[in-house]
Design a protein around this motif. Sequence first.
Motif, short mmCIF file in Angstrom:
data_model
loop_
_atom_site.label_atom_id
_atom_site.label_comp_id
_atom_site.label_asym_id
_atom_site.label_seq_id
_atom_site.Cartn_x
_atom_site.Cartn_y
_atom_site.Cartn_z
N LYS A 182 0.92 -1.22 0.00
CA LYS A 182 0.11 0.12 -0.04
C LYS A 182 0.85 1.39 -0.12
N LYS A 183 1.86 1.43 -0.82
CA LYS A 183 2.79 2.62 -0.94
C LYS A 183 2.35 3.09 -2.23
N GLN A 184 2.94 4.43 -2.43
CA GLN A 184 2.72 5.30 -3.48
C GLN A 184 3.88 5.02 -4.34
N PRO A 185 3.62 5.25 -5.79
CA PRO A 185 4.66 5.49 -6.57
C PRO A 185 5.38 6.82 -6.46
N GLY A 186 6.35 7.12 -7.22
CA GLY A 186 7.01 8.55 -7.29
C GLY A 186 6.03 9.55 -7.65
N LEU A 187 6.59 10.99 -7.71
CA LEU A 187 5.36 12.04 -7.97
C LEU A 187 5.26 12.26 -9.42
#
Length: 378
Positions: free
Chosen positions: A177-182
């Motif tokens: 449940k992490k985000q990708p880069g901006l």
Amino acid sequence: MPDLLAPYAAYPEKSRGRLIFEEKPQGRTEFQRDRDRIIHSSAFRRLEYKTQVFVNHEGDLFRTRLTHSIEVAQIGRSIARNLALNEDLVEAISLAHDLGHTPFGHAGQDALNECMKSHGGFEHNLQSLRVVDVLEERYGAFDGLNLSFETREGILKHCSTRNAARLGEIGERFLQKKQPGLEAQLANLADEIAYNNHDVDDGLRSGLITLEELSSVAIFSDHVKTVRKIFPGISGRRLIHETVRRMINSQVIDLTIQSTRNIEAEKPENIDAVRESSPLIAFSPEMREAQLELKQFLRTRLYQHYRVTRMSAKARRIVSDLFQAFTSDIRLLPAQFQEKAEGEGDIMRVIADYIAGMTDRYAIREHRRLFAVEEIPL
Ligand code: MG
């Protein structure tokens, strides 16, 4: 305008690398190389004859997946520059994000997913990754385009946990449940800005929706009023374009301001901190609201318009007819796909790859070649 990348941007020299090791490129960065490979791929050229809402033969002025992807890249790059993010990476992700789309937009994808239900399903997002990781056949040393991790991370926008579990490193963030880069977060929202606005434009051009109907949508009516005030008596295409360009601009500005705020509050040290944080590239709550209203309008008035529904029904029929024909007898496949089917073992996936790779007009022709009773040149 910032010249330097922000600390939380993606740095090509700190990339997590490619699946197959390659020496550093000369005269360009890793992400520029990714973008260049995408532009030279055959899947990219096919985007010209694949559609979003309208089928390719319905008119020369409607968006295709190619012009859509270019618009996404344009919007994404503008915002990336404002936020000191990596423009090349945003561009690469934007240009590649729709490579896995079937012919006939969502109708085609739904039909193919239905056909593949008991064979692992079909998802265009996953297919885009499959195109760049496996399907392109251009290089001597590897299958696919062997893109950088960051570009692949951006291409894989969403993914079920079941699929994520078998994808290795690239699937991990969905499990954790992490985000990708901006840059990936940005390309995703640039996609939304692009299609919401060009669907308004294409919808009006097609005559399926009218200015009067659209005036019930706040974000549209606000800008129409402004345009009419500045240009009294303006009408037709000019009125529409002056309105749509203001809508795009207001969303670009809103996204820039809100994201800047989010980044300032979070102060991520680097891209890894970005991945641990909540999504930082975002619209303001007010703009979100306005967009939802517009989306709802487009869904009911345009995407579910009976003329679009008729075309979608035809598209679904074409895709499922093709699938059934090939599964009933793989000797109907072109020789190279028969060889693949025999070599790879997963015949259904090879058939899905073949159908997904088709352009709208190719699928229509292939359907006629297989099903038409009159004489058709093979
Ligand atoms: Mg898109």
